[in-house]
Motif scaffolding. Sequence first.
Motif, mmCIF file in Angstrom:
data_model
loop_
_atom_site.group_PDB
_atom_site.id
_atom_site.type_symbol
_atom_site.label_atom_id
_atom_site.label_comp_id
_atom_site.label_asym_id
_atom_site.label_seq_id
_atom_site.Cartn_x
_atom_site.Cartn_y
_atom_site.Cartn_z
ATOM 1 N N LYS A 196 7.093 8.042 18.341
ATOM 2 C CA LYS A 196 6.331 6.962 17.695
ATOM 3 C C LYS A 196 5.634 6.143 18.769
ATOM 4 N N ARG A 197 4.700 5.289 18.322
ATOM 5 C CA ARG A 197 3.882 4.592 19.329
ATOM 6 C C ARG A 197 4.630 3.479 20.051
ATOM 7 N N GLY A 198 5.518 2.792 19.299
ATOM 8 C CA GLY A 198 6.224 1.654 19.893
ATOM 9 C C GLY A 198 7.402 1.293 19.020
ATOM 10 N N GLN A 199 7.618 -0.034 18.859
ATOM 11 C CA GLN A 199 8.782 -0.455 18.093
ATOM 12 C C GLN A 199 8.395 -0.828 16.660
ATOM 13 N N GLY A 200 7.296 -0.276 16.178
ATOM 14 C CA GLY A 200 6.806 -0.602 14.834
ATOM 15 C C GLY A 200 7.780 -0.170 13.757
ATOM 16 N N LYS A 201 7.795 -0.967 12.674
ATOM 17 C CA LYS A 201 8.713 -0.644 11.567
ATOM 18 C C LYS A 201 8.006 0.297 10.591
ATOM 19 N N SER A 224 0.802 -1.228 0.000
ATOM 20 C CA SER A 224 0.000 0.000 0.000
ATOM 21 C C SER A 224 0.832 1.273 0.000
ATOM 22 N N ALA A 225 2.047 1.254 0.558
ATOM 23 C CA ALA A 225 2.822 2.501 0.547
ATOM 24 C C ALA A 225 3.351 2.816 -0.852
ATOM 25 N N ASP A 226 3.412 1.809 -1.725
ATOM 26 C CA ASP A 226 3.833 2.076 -3.101
ATOM 27 C C ASP A 226 2.639 2.491 -3.957
ATOM 28 N N ALA A 270 7.751 11.260 2.126
ATOM 29 C CA ALA A 270 7.259 11.037 3.497
ATOM 30 C C ALA A 270 5.748 10.888 3.414
ATOM 31 N N GLY A 271 5.213 9.967 4.215
ATOM 32 C CA GLY A 271 3.760 9.750 4.169
ATOM 33 C C GLY A 271 3.378 8.758 3.097
ATOM 34 N N ARG A 272 2.192 8.906 2.584
ATOM 35 C CA ARG A 272 1.692 7.918 1.623
ATOM 36 C C ARG A 272 1.254 8.503 0.304
ATOM 37 N N ALA A 308 8.052 9.431 11.550
ATOM 38 C CA ALA A 308 8.781 9.113 10.309
ATOM 39 C C ALA A 308 9.732 7.971 10.621
ATOM 40 N N ASN A 309 10.004 7.116 9.657
ATOM 41 C CA ASN A 309 10.903 6.003 9.884
ATOM 42 C C ASN A 309 11.834 5.796 8.681
ATOM 43 N N ASP A 310 11.308 5.280 7.582
ATOM 44 C CA ASP A 310 12.170 4.989 6.423
ATOM 45 C C ASP A 310 12.913 6.222 5.916
ATOM 46 N N VAL A 311 12.234 7.392 5.952
ATOM 47 C CA VAL A 311 12.850 8.576 5.343
ATOM 48 C C VAL A 311 13.989 9.143 6.195
ATOM 49 N N GLY A 323 4.348 6.884 22.189
ATOM 50 C CA GLY A 323 2.948 7.333 22.320
ATOM 51 C C GLY A 323 2.425 7.850 21.000
ATOM 52 N N ASP A 324 1.127 8.024 20.932
ATOM 53 C CA ASP A 324 0.522 8.599 19.732
ATOM 54 C C ASP A 324 1.059 10.014 19.547
ATOM 55 N N ALA A 325 1.482 10.355 18.327
ATOM 56 C CA ALA A 325 2.170 11.631 18.088
ATOM 57 C C ALA A 325 1.349 12.835 18.536
HETATM 58 P P1 NAP Z 1 7.121 4.999 7.521
HETATM 59 O O1 NAP Z 1 8.488 4.576 7.168
HETATM 60 O O2 NAP Z 1 5.986 4.249 6.947
HETATM 61 O O3 NAP Z 1 7.031 5.010 9.130
HETATM 62 C C1 NAP Z 1 5.932 5.519 9.794
HETATM 63 C C2 NAP Z 1 6.192 5.390 11.294
HETATM 64 O O4 NAP Z 1 5.150 6.104 11.941
HETATM 65 C C3 NAP Z 1 6.133 3.951 11.774
HETATM 66 O O5 NAP Z 1 7.403 3.496 12.114
HETATM 67 C C4 NAP Z 1 5.158 3.994 12.988
HETATM 68 O O6 NAP Z 1 5.823 3.422 14.130
HETATM 69 C C5 NAP Z 1 4.899 5.491 13.192
HETATM 70 N N1 NAP Z 1 3.505 5.784 13.512
HETATM 71 C C6 NAP Z 1 2.397 5.281 12.970
HETATM 72 N N2 NAP Z 1 1.295 5.797 13.530
HETATM 73 C C7 NAP Z 1 1.733 6.654 14.488
HETATM 74 C C8 NAP Z 1 1.067 7.499 15.425
HETATM 75 N N3 NAP Z 1 -0.261 7.563 15.504
HETATM 76 N N4 NAP Z 1 1.833 8.265 16.242
HETATM 77 C C9 NAP Z 1 3.193 8.197 16.182
HETATM 78 N N5 NAP Z 1 3.859 7.417 15.307
HETATM 79 C C10 NAP Z 1 3.147 6.653 14.472
HETATM 80 O O7 NAP Z 1 6.865 6.535 7.137
HETATM 81 P P2 NAP Z 1 7.799 7.590 6.387
HETATM 82 O O8 NAP Z 1 9.102 7.740 7.114
HETATM 83 O O9 NAP Z 1 6.940 8.779 6.175
HETATM 84 O O10 NAP Z 1 8.133 6.886 5.014
HETATM 85 C C11 NAP Z 1 7.177 6.734 3.960
HETATM 86 C C12 NAP Z 1 7.361 5.389 3.289
HETATM 87 O O11 NAP Z 1 6.364 5.261 2.266
HETATM 88 C C13 NAP Z 1 8.716 5.255 2.623
HETATM 89 O O12 NAP Z 1 9.150 3.918 2.704
HETATM 90 C C14 NAP Z 1 8.394 5.613 1.195
HETATM 91 O O13 NAP Z 1 9.322 5.076 0.263
HETATM 92 C C15 NAP Z 1 7.017 5.010 1.025
HETATM 93 N N6 NAP Z 1 6.302 5.625 -0.114
HETATM 94 C C16 NAP Z 1 5.798 6.880 -0.013
HETATM 95 C C17 NAP Z 1 5.237 7.481 -1.126
HETATM 96 C C18 NAP Z 1 4.703 8.894 -1.081
HETATM 97 O O14 NAP Z 1 4.277 9.398 -2.112
HETATM 98 N N7 NAP Z 1 4.716 9.549 0.062
HETATM 99 C C19 NAP Z 1 5.158 6.785 -2.323
HETATM 100 C C20 NAP Z 1 5.647 5.487 -2.376
HETATM 101 C C21 NAP Z 1 6.211 4.917 -1.261
HETATM 102 P P3 NAP Z 1 4.946 2.825 15.343
HETATM 103 O O15 NAP Z 1 4.078 1.759 14.736
HETATM 104 O O16 NAP Z 1 5.948 2.308 16.313
HETATM 105 O O17 NAP Z 1 4.143 3.967 15.874
#
Ligand code: NAP
Length: 458
Positions: free
Chosen positions: A417-422, A204-206, A341-343, A383-386, A442-444
């Motif tokens: 972040k909430r926990g150790q989620g990837k 879904s993130a892609d 960042a995000g989806r 944020a995690n991957d970014v 905790g919840d952000a």
């Molecule tokens: P991410 O890598 O998906 O990480 C999100 C983090 O947010 C998780 O580790 C999660 O950890 C934490 N989280 C979730 N709900 C939360 C809440 N309510 N409060 C606090 N923390 C919370 O996000 P990202 O760093 O933004 O990276 C985006 C990813 O999507 C990348 O891998 C990117 O390549 C991919 N992607 C994005 C796009 C786009 O257009 N944006 C397109 C294609 C792919 P916990 O579960 O521990 O809370």
Amino acid sequence: MQTYFIELSYLLASILFILGLKGLSHPETAKRGMHLAEFGMLMAIIGTLMHHEIVTYTWILAGLAIGSVVGLAMGVWVPMTAMPQRTALSHAFGALAAALVGVAEYLKGAGHLDTVTMSALGFEVMLGSLTTTGSLLAFAKLQGMVRGTPMTYKGQNVFNMLLLATTVGIFIYLVINPGSMTLFFIMAGLAFVFGLLLVMPIGSADMPVVMSLLNSYAGLASAATGFVLSNKVLIIAGTLDGFSGFILSILMCRAMNRSITNVLFGAFGSATTAGESGEQQGSMREVGLEDIATQLAYANKVVFVPGYGLATAQAQHAVRELADVLEKRGVTVKYGIHPVAGRMPGHMNVLLAEANVPYSSLYELEQINPEFATTDVSVVIGANDVVNPDARDNPSSPIAGMPILEVDRSKSVVVLKRGQGKGFSGLENPLFFKPVTGMLYGDAKDTLTRLVQAVQHA
Ligand code: NAP
């Protein structure tokens, strides 16, 4: 006279679409761009309603009324966080409309179609059909109605390629022999199935990449419809849509340092790719809220790095409040925005704009990275991957080469972040184990709200 008016409104609509797209290329002019494009669409609709082939307006008015009610309801009630799936649903409807127009034109021609018309029509039905089901599955994945992780099976890519080759083969046969109605509907049916199979192995993130690609297909299908109906505005708008969608897909892939084939066929984010993640390096250091509030209150420069978690927590207003109290104390506050960042593209910009964060405080990756060395505290919000330094330091990481926000170069890093989620990639993040990093679980939204109060009392 009527023809001149139609041509004039189409010309105006095309110019407004181009200006609209230009406006959308920058956050500061995006709103104006959107209004220009809306006005262009109004011109195109008015021009179309002037056509002398229209025998009755009853069905058109019924469609207009239903469409307006549905559109208005979606605009008012669909939350910002659900924007990716809302877009997927709109694509599905647009593509279905293009496919149905193609089917209607085919039935009208009753097999007596010249090669050019049949080529455009077949193309339209094929792309329209696969985009419809592909977008519907994308919607279901993003909405959580079906599993968001890649659904894979052995020989999947080969099977998909064979199915695509068969569909295209039938299309070519139909261009030469347009009369075979059964084959025409088999082609449409196979394209519907192919749309589902194409999206099944994609996580879904892609989805943003896939949707922007499907959007590009829907645009090309509309352009083909324009050829069939000899409608210039459809040809121009469809082509603009087709190519802008394609360019956006390429830009997103570049921001992740991945190829489009890897996104489409790599099943990224599945158990197999995630399994290649590194071992845990030591333990994460949890820090108290009061300690972090003191760090922030007495810092010179703080950089907020939002990610997907900010969107799920709907924490955009809370982060703005925290920035306000810090700025009042004389702290310089900036936001580091990663392009993926995000989806969805621009996800963080949209959320922060909703909370009235000034655009001048947002910094793109290239602008903010050199600033981390002089940053006292970087606050990573969901944020995690970014921010995963493995992308920079570990050539064997599945995300090696993806540009990251280098928060680990700051004097101190706080991760909310909430926990150790990837993250989406399913990879471990060495940033969380670095001595410079403190974790605040905790919840952000909740954490940020409590931080606002704590900073006020610091
Ligand atoms: P991410 O890598 O998906 O990480 C999100 C983090 O947010 C998780 O580790 C999660 O950890 C934490 N989280 C979730 N709900 C939360 C809440 N309510 N409060 C606090 N923390 C919370 O996000 P990202 O760093 O933004 O990276 C985006 C990813 O999507 C990348 O891998 C990117 O390549 C991919 N992607 C994005 C796009 C786009 O257009 N944006 C397109 C294609 C792919 P916990 O579960 O521990 O809370």
